[in-house]
Design a protein around this motif. Sequence first.
Motif, PDB file in Angstrom:
ATOM      1  N   PRO A  61       0.795  -1.231   0.000  1.00  0.00           N
ATOM      2  CA  PRO A  61       0.000   0.000   0.000  1.00  0.00           C
ATOM      3  C   PRO A  61       0.825   1.278   0.000  1.00  0.00           C
ATOM      4  O   PRO A  61       0.461   2.249  -0.642  1.00  0.00           O
ATOM      5  CB  PRO A  61      -0.851  -0.125   1.279  1.00  0.00           C
ATOM      6  N   LYS A  62       1.988   1.273   0.700  1.00  0.00           N
ATOM      7  CA  LYS A  62       2.770   2.517   0.785  1.00  0.00           C
ATOM      8  C   LYS A  62       3.326   2.920  -0.570  1.00  0.00           C
ATOM      9  O   LYS A  62       3.603   4.090  -0.809  1.00  0.00           O
ATOM     10  CB  LYS A  62       3.904   2.342   1.795  1.00  0.00           C
ATOM     11  N   ALA A  63       3.515   1.970  -1.457  1.00  0.00           N
ATOM     12  CA  ALA A  63       4.051   2.275  -2.796  1.00  0.00           C
ATOM     13  C   ALA A  63       2.965   2.147  -3.863  1.00  0.00           C
ATOM     14  O   ALA A  63       3.266   1.986  -5.044  1.00  0.00           O
ATOM     15  CB  ALA A  63       5.217   1.347  -3.102  1.00  0.00           C
ATOM     16  N   LEU A  64       1.700   2.237  -3.439  1.00  0.00           N
ATOM     17  CA  LEU A  64       0.566   2.122  -4.371  1.00  0.00           C
ATOM     18  C   LEU A  64       0.679   0.857  -5.234  1.00  0.00           C
ATOM     19  O   LEU A  64       0.398   0.881  -6.439  1.00  0.00           O
ATOM     20  CB  LEU A  64       0.450   3.376  -5.253  1.00  0.00           C
ATOM     21  N   ASN A  65       1.118  -0.210  -4.587  1.00  0.00           N
ATOM     22  CA  ASN A  65       1.266  -1.514  -5.252  1.00  0.00           C
ATOM     23  C   ASN A  65       2.205  -1.473  -6.450  1.00  0.00           C
ATOM     24  O   ASN A  65       2.016  -2.207  -7.437  1.00  0.00           O
ATOM     25  CB  ASN A  65      -0.092  -2.089  -5.674  1.00  0.00           C
ATOM     26  N   ALA A  66       3.221  -0.609  -6.376  1.00  0.00           N
ATOM     27  CA  ALA A  66       4.230  -0.610  -7.440  1.00  0.00           C
ATOM     28  C   ALA A  66       4.797  -2.025  -7.567  1.00  0.00           C
ATOM     29  O   ALA A  66       5.044  -2.713  -6.569  1.00  0.00           O
ATOM     30  CB  ALA A  66       5.335   0.388  -7.111  1.00  0.00           C
ATOM     31  N   LEU A  67       4.982  -2.426  -8.810  1.00  0.00           N
ATOM     32  CA  LEU A  67       5.298  -3.839  -9.088  1.00  0.00           C
ATOM     33  C   LEU A  67       6.808  -4.052  -9.046  1.00  0.00           C
ATOM     34  O   LEU A  67       7.488  -3.990 -10.071  1.00  0.00           O
ATOM     35  CB  LEU A  67       4.728  -4.222 -10.460  1.00  0.00           C
ATOM     36  N   CYS A  68       7.318  -4.303  -7.853  1.00  0.00           N
ATOM     37  CA  CYS A  68       8.732  -4.642  -7.750  1.00  0.00           C
ATOM     38  C   CYS A  68       8.907  -6.079  -8.211  1.00  0.00           C
ATOM     39  O   CYS A  68       7.948  -6.850  -8.329  1.00  0.00           O
ATOM     40  CB  CYS A  68       9.238  -4.437  -6.324  1.00  0.00           C
ATOM     41  N   ALA A 102       0.424   1.060  -9.436  1.00  0.00           N
ATOM     42  CA  ALA A 102       0.882   2.315 -10.062  1.00  0.00           C
ATOM     43  C   ALA A 102       2.055   2.078 -11.001  1.00  0.00           C
ATOM     44  O   ALA A 102       2.835   2.994 -11.277  1.00  0.00           O
ATOM     45  CB  ALA A 102       1.247   3.336  -8.989  1.00  0.00           C
ATOM     46  N   GLY A 103       2.196   0.854 -11.466  1.00  0.00           N
ATOM     47  CA  GLY A 103       3.235   0.564 -12.461  1.00  0.00           C
ATOM     48  C   GLY A 103       4.400  -0.186 -11.868  1.00  0.00           C
ATOM     49  O   GLY A 103       4.399  -0.559 -10.691  1.00  0.00           O
ATOM     50  N   LEU A 145      -1.703   2.017 -13.771  1.00  0.00           N
ATOM     51  CA  LEU A 145      -0.809   2.797 -14.637  1.00  0.00           C
ATOM     52  C   LEU A 145       0.393   1.962 -15.040  1.00  0.00           C
ATOM     53  O   LEU A 145       0.888   1.142 -14.259  1.00  0.00           O
ATOM     54  CB  LEU A 145      -0.328   4.047 -13.899  1.00  0.00           C
ATOM     55  N   GLY A 146       0.901   2.211 -16.249  1.00  0.00           N
ATOM     56  CA  GLY A 146       2.100   1.522 -16.698  1.00  0.00           C
ATOM     57  C   GLY A 146       1.944   0.018 -16.555  1.00  0.00           C
ATOM     58  O   GLY A 146       1.004  -0.589 -17.080  1.00  0.00           O
ATOM     59  N   GLY A 167      -3.785   3.992 -17.590  1.00  0.00           N
ATOM     60  CA  GLY A 167      -2.877   4.830 -18.372  1.00  0.00           C
ATOM     61  C   GLY A 167      -1.530   4.175 -18.567  1.00  0.00           C
ATOM     62  O   GLY A 167      -1.171   3.210 -17.875  1.00  0.00           O
ATOM     63  N   GLN A 168      -0.797   4.688 -19.550  1.00  0.00           N
ATOM     64  CA  GLN A 168       0.563   4.189 -19.838  1.00  0.00           C
ATOM     65  C   GLN A 168       1.502   5.401 -19.839  1.00  0.00           C
ATOM     66  O   GLN A 168       1.829   5.951 -20.892  1.00  0.00           O
ATOM     67  CB  GLN A 168       0.583   3.493 -21.215  1.00  0.00           C
TER      68      GLN A 168
END
Length: 297
Positions: A61-68, A102-103, A145-146, A167-168
């Motif tokens: 959640p802290k990274a808006l589910n950024a896909l590491c 968020a990408g 996104l992304g 969005g992309q």
Amino acid sequence: MLRTLISPSITRPLTSNKVVARAFSTAYIQRQAVTATEDKSYTHILTETKGKVGLITLNRPKALNALCSDLFTEVNQALKTYDSNDNIGAIVITGSKKAFAAGADIKEMKDNTFVDTYKNNFLGHWAEMIEIKKPIIAAVNGYALGGGCELAMMCDIIYAGEKAVFGQPEIKLGVIPGAGGSQRLVKAVGKSKAMEMILTGNVNLNASEALNLGLVSKVVPIDDLVDEAVKTAGVIANMSQPSVQMAKEAINKSFEVPLSAGLRWERIFFQSLFGTADQKEGMNAFAEKRAATFTNK
Ligand SMILES: CCCCCCC[C@H](O)CC(=O)SCCNC(=O)CCNC(=O)[C@H](O)C(C)(C)COP(=O)([O-])OP(=O)([O-])OC[C@H]1O[C@@H](n2cnc3c(N)ncnc32)[C@H](O)[C@@H]1OP(=O)([O-])[O-]
């Protein structure tokens, strides 16, 4: 009730479809509440079994589910685990109410070099997901996104919450989509809109635009989104699994091969299903005016 819904009566109207569907959805949600169980524990995702549906929730959640990279490895592990579990018939992937994802994780990849990314086939392992045989529904609330939009597009069905944003924006980072955006988005929304989104990086689609363009198949109130996706996944999971998986493969073939080859694949799949017990059960049940009970054999 369940058997009524999965019967081949899809070709013959039920006396009151709306009544049956409403009763089914109530009964189904109640049943799920009883049978939901938490699965193996991961670091960046949560997994839960709801009836015959595997639910994967992205959980950074802290990274808006950024896909590491580790998150995506876990998603692939969870998908493979569900794919090999005979008690699961379909899968739902979701995120939080603010962000599906968020990408890709920009902070993680910002110092990558060309040689490293090329040598290690950066992003190559994302493609493992498209080998999953069971249908996957993306339930998208908030930002996709992304890589988040690309992850949704790797799924088989996309449901959007009312405030979803697709969005992309990669062009604004000095790169381009790297996990299918330049290919799948074109097929979903057409060339002109895909070009506009990818070349400007700031033309996003809201949920109703995504619905109108065909990127998503349904828009649902935010709080109902996951239940709605699980409900549809539950309907799919109660069909004959060989048919479901061949249908998924046949549809995906349409993106890869010319029409004549796609039609040939479809016919062979159709013919081969006459080798299943479920085809006998489904067609006999129709003829005998009763609900079918599929055994996935
Ligand atoms: C396995 C590898 C996969 C690679 C796949 C590559 C392929 C793909 O095509 C490339 C991409 O996706 S390129 C990516 C394309 N995507 C983009 O370019 C979208 C980038 N994100 C944004 O533009 C904004 O965050 C939003 C507009 C989404 C929300 O704005 P808001 O509501 O004001 O929220 P906020 O305050 O901004 O964010 C909250 C926290 O989350 C953090 N964080 C967020 N996204 C992150 C990310 N991707 N990364 C890392 N972190 C990210 C953010 O730093 C902050 O952390 P902090 O420690 O508190 O500072």
